[in-house]
Design a protein around this motif. Structure first.
Motif, PDB file in Angstrom:
ATOM      1  N   LEU A 229       0.877  -1.271   0.099  1.00 38.27           N
ATOM      2  CA  LEU A 229      -0.045  -0.013  -0.031  1.00 38.27           C
ATOM      3  C   LEU A 229       0.975   1.222   0.057  1.00 38.27           C
ATOM      4  CD1 LEU A 229      -2.841  -0.996   2.604  1.00 38.27           C
ATOM      5  CD2 LEU A 229      -3.090  -0.721  -0.033  1.00 38.27           C
ATOM      6  N   LEU A 230       1.871   1.024   0.561  1.00 38.54           N
ATOM      7  CA  LEU A 230       3.213   2.356   0.704  1.00 38.54           C
ATOM      8  C   LEU A 230       3.462   2.687  -0.760  1.00 38.54           C
ATOM      9  CD1 LEU A 230       4.765   2.050   3.943  1.00 38.54           C
ATOM     10  CD2 LEU A 230       3.361   3.825   3.395  1.00 38.54           C
ATOM     11  N   GLU A 231       3.349   1.742  -1.575  1.00 40.14           N
ATOM     12  CA  GLU A 231       3.662   2.084  -3.036  1.00 40.14           C
ATOM     13  C   GLU A 231       2.893   3.041  -3.634  1.00 40.14           C
ATOM     14  OE1 GLU A 231       4.174  -1.516  -5.167  1.00 40.14           O
ATOM     15  OE2 GLU A 231       5.801  -2.485  -3.799  1.00 40.14           O
ATOM     16  N   ILE A 232       1.774   3.093  -3.312  1.00 40.79           N
ATOM     17  CA  ILE A 232       0.684   4.042  -3.967  1.00 40.79           C
ATOM     18  C   ILE A 232       0.280   5.062  -3.043  1.00 40.79           C
ATOM     19  CG2 ILE A 232       0.150   2.161  -5.624  1.00 40.79           C
ATOM     20  CD1 ILE A 232      -2.310   1.801  -3.888  1.00 40.79           C
ATOM     21  N   ILE A 233       0.289   4.884  -1.560  1.00 41.08           N
ATOM     22  CA  ILE A 233      -0.545   5.653  -0.566  1.00 41.08           C
ATOM     23  C   ILE A 233       0.738   6.300   0.370  1.00 41.08           C
ATOM     24  CG2 ILE A 233      -2.074   5.879   1.222  1.00 41.08           C
ATOM     25  CD1 ILE A 233      -3.524   3.736  -0.264  1.00 41.08           C
ATOM     26  N   ASP A 234       0.712   7.593   0.693  1.00 45.87           N
ATOM     27  CA  ASP A 234       1.690   8.025   1.689  1.00 45.87           C
ATOM     28  C   ASP A 234       1.359   7.376   3.162  1.00 45.87           C
ATOM     29  OD1 ASP A 234       3.395   9.271  -0.121  1.00 45.87           O
ATOM     30  OD2 ASP A 234       2.130  11.237   0.106  1.00 45.87           O
ATOM     31  N   GLU A 235       2.295   7.199   4.091  1.00 48.51           N
ATOM     32  CA  GLU A 235       1.985   6.594   5.318  1.00 48.51           C
ATOM     33  C   GLU A 235       0.833   7.210   6.113  1.00 48.51           C
ATOM     34  OE1 GLU A 235       3.936   5.078   9.455  1.00 48.51           O
ATOM     35  OE2 GLU A 235       5.223   6.138   7.741  1.00 48.51           O
ATOM     36  N   ALA A 236       0.794   8.862   5.911  1.00 50.18           N
ATOM     37  CA  ALA A 236      -0.224   9.581   6.652  1.00 50.18           C
ATOM     38  C   ALA A 236      -1.702   9.343   6.007  1.00 50.18           C
ATOM     39  CB  ALA A 236       0.170  11.236   6.266  1.00 50.18           C
ATOM     40  N   SER A 237      -1.772   8.760   5.115  1.00 51.62           N
ATOM     41  CA  SER A 237      -3.418   8.682   4.532  1.00 51.62           C
ATOM     42  C   SER A 237      -3.549   7.040   4.317  1.00 51.62           C
ATOM     43  CB  SER A 237      -3.364   8.731   2.815  1.00 51.62           C
ATOM     44  OG  SER A 237      -3.139  10.198   2.829  1.00 51.62           O
ATOM     45  N   LEU A 238      -2.819   6.138   5.129  1.00 49.59           N
ATOM     46  CA  LEU A 238      -2.963   4.754   5.626  1.00 49.59           C
ATOM     47  C   LEU A 238      -4.136   4.691   6.446  1.00 49.59           C
ATOM     48  CD1 LEU A 238       0.277   2.842   5.403  1.00 49.59           C
ATOM     49  CD2 LEU A 238      -1.456   2.749   3.771  1.00 49.59           C
ATOM     50  N   PRO A 239      -4.976   3.815   6.384  1.00 46.90           N
ATOM     51  CA  PRO A 239      -5.987   3.639   7.529  1.00 46.90           C
ATOM     52  C   PRO A 239      -5.131   3.270   8.683  1.00 46.90           C
ATOM     53  CG  PRO A 239      -6.628   2.424   5.520  1.00 46.90           C
ATOM     54  CD  PRO A 239      -5.356   2.815   5.384  1.00 46.90           C
ATOM     55  N   HIS A 240      -5.804   3.267   9.880  1.00 48.24           N
ATOM     56  CA  HIS A 240      -5.150   3.101  11.304  1.00 48.24           C
ATOM     57  C   HIS A 240      -4.884   1.875  11.558  1.00 48.24           C
ATOM     58  CE1 HIS A 240      -9.680   2.678  11.818  1.00 48.24           C
ATOM     59  NE2 HIS A 240      -9.550   2.011  12.727  1.00 48.24           N
ATOM     60  N   PHE A 241      -5.852   0.910  10.800  1.00 52.68           N
ATOM     61  CA  PHE A 241      -5.510  -0.577  11.206  1.00 52.68           C
ATOM     62  C   PHE A 241      -4.190  -0.921  10.428  1.00 52.68           C
ATOM     63  CE2 PHE A 241      -9.028  -0.034   8.029  1.00 52.68           C
ATOM     64  CZ  PHE A 241      -8.612  -0.754   6.949  1.00 52.68           C
ATOM     65  N   ILE A 242      -3.693  -0.243   9.399  1.00 55.14           N
ATOM     66  CA  ILE A 242      -2.619  -0.651   8.651  1.00 55.14           C
ATOM     67  C   ILE A 242      -1.359   0.054   9.277  1.00 55.14           C
ATOM     68  CG2 ILE A 242      -1.535  -0.384   6.513  1.00 55.14           C
ATOM     69  CD1 ILE A 242      -3.730  -2.068   6.125  1.00 55.14           C
ATOM     70  N   LYS A 243      -1.636   1.076  10.146  1.00 52.32           N
ATOM     71  CA  LYS A 243      -0.596   1.865  10.515  1.00 52.32           C
ATOM     72  C   LYS A 243      -0.171   1.156  11.643  1.00 52.32           C
ATOM     73  CE  LYS A 243      -1.839   6.332   9.166  1.00 52.32           C
ATOM     74  NZ  LYS A 243      -2.319   7.665   9.653  1.00 52.32           N
ATOM     75  N   ARG A 244      -1.164   0.502  12.452  1.00 51.42           N
ATOM     76  CA  ARG A 244      -0.904   0.142  13.880  1.00 51.42           C
ATOM     77  C   ARG A 244      -0.595  -1.557  13.486  1.00 51.42           C
ATOM     78  NH1 ARG A 244      -2.864   2.900  18.179  1.00 51.42           N
ATOM     79  NH2 ARG A 244      -3.771   1.086  19.247  1.00 51.42           N
TER      80      ARG A 244
END
Length: 343
Positions: A229-244
């Protein structure tokens, strides 16, 4: 079907140029100035067949008029505590944007319970999010990036998915039917995160039933899929369940702070949406006073292939339930794997 011919687009446009009010007015709400992109979506949904795409579009516009969809963003769900309960049980939110400017919607598919309100409220809320996406979010993104942006990405978190999801099949079929027939081709890609065995088992039997166009859109991620997902979305825009992902928190309704958890009413997206609907209702209040109660929407009959997919999922869940030594019914609902008709 990957592309649509220019001739098909011209033919469908010529047909739509002939529609009169009030179809013309509601069609403007659908295309939001991006007429060609809208015609392409409906053509793709009908494999490039102009006559079928035209019929689908007319059915969609008539559905909007019959159900006053143009006014649904002026129909707040009140009181606010009821709306909060819906947000806590129908887990969806806008987590951010892709690097190409597409809105990223996160859906807590595994932990949504849909048990705090009537079906009508959940359908109303779902359509309101669709309409806010199409009339506010997407046009703003297009203006910001200086190019047409008419679709979104969706990340579905399957954490917590259980056999008891069988009890939600009816509501999920209603919601998916609304989307299939009235909001076709609005999602570029569906990313499936944290898929447990139960999803894998159902996906194995459902995948062959899907049209190739739909299968190409679905990406089952390895675990949370954060690296992909980080290949197409910046970390700040990842959903909380992906970040955590490292914390084992999954997509819990209450994980993270309200302004981080995009499912929460306390997240900026939901407050902006809720306040927008309240403001629109006040504008219309002299015409139609605000009333408490759900906004009933007539849902079209699902396509035949939807019946088959629903029956297949029910059958597979029933097999899994039976193999686990559980009861032969879920919430009093009997399932026969030899019957492909859906209620």
């Amino acid at each position: 079907m990957g592309t649509v011919s220019q001739e098909a687009i011209r033919e469908l446009k010529a047909l739509m140029d002939q529609v009169d009010e009030p179809l013309k007015r509601t069609f403007e709400n659908v295309h939001q100035g991006y007429l060609t992109e809208t015609l392409v979506r409906f053509l793709k949904a009908r494999e490039g067949n102009v006559a079928k795409a035209h019929r689908m579009l007319l059915d969609c516009l008539n559905w909007r008029i019959q159900n006053e969809i143009d006014n649904i963003l002026a129909k707040p769900i009140i009181p606010v505590n009821l709306y909060r309960s819906i947000r806590d049980s129908q887990l969806i939110g806008l987590s951010g944007y892709s690097r190409e400017g597409l809105p990223v919607f996160a859906i807590g598919a595994g932990l949504s319970t849909f048990d705090k309100a009537s079906i009508h409220y959940y359908v109303q809320s779902h359509i309101q999010i669709n309409e806010y996406r199409d009339r506010v979010i997407l046009p703003a993104a297009a203006k910001k990036h200086g190019k047409p942006i008419t679709t979104c990405l969706k990340i579905l978190d399957m954490t917590g998915l259980k056999i008891s999801a069988l009890s939600q099949i009816k509501l999920l079929t209603i919601i998916s039917t609304v989307d299939d027939l009235n909001y076709p081709e609005k999602t570029n890609t569906y990313y499936i995160a944290n898929a447990p065995y139960i999803f894998s088992a159902c996906w194995k039997v459902v995948k062959p039933l899907l049209q190739e166009r739909t299968r190409r859109k679905i990406r089952v991620l390895n675990g949370s899929g954060s690296q992909e997902l980080l290949e197409i979305i910046d970390e700040a825009s990842l959903p909380h369940f992906i970040k955590r992902e490292g914390s084992g928190s999954g997509s819990s309704r209450h994980s993270g702070k309200g302004n981080e958890n995009c499912f929460s009413l306390d997240h900026p997206f939901h407050w902006e949406l809720y306040n927008y609907i309240k403001e629109q209702s006040l504008i219309r209040e002299p015409i139609e006073p605000i009333k408490q109660g759900s906004f009933h929407v007539r849902v079209p009959d699902p396509p035949l292939e939807r019946h088959e997919i629903t029956a297949t999922i029910e059958c597979e869940l029933h097999k899994l339930e039976h193999s686990n030594g559980l009861s032969d019914s879920v919430n009093g609902m009997k399932i026969s794997c030899g019957d492909t008709d859906s209620d």
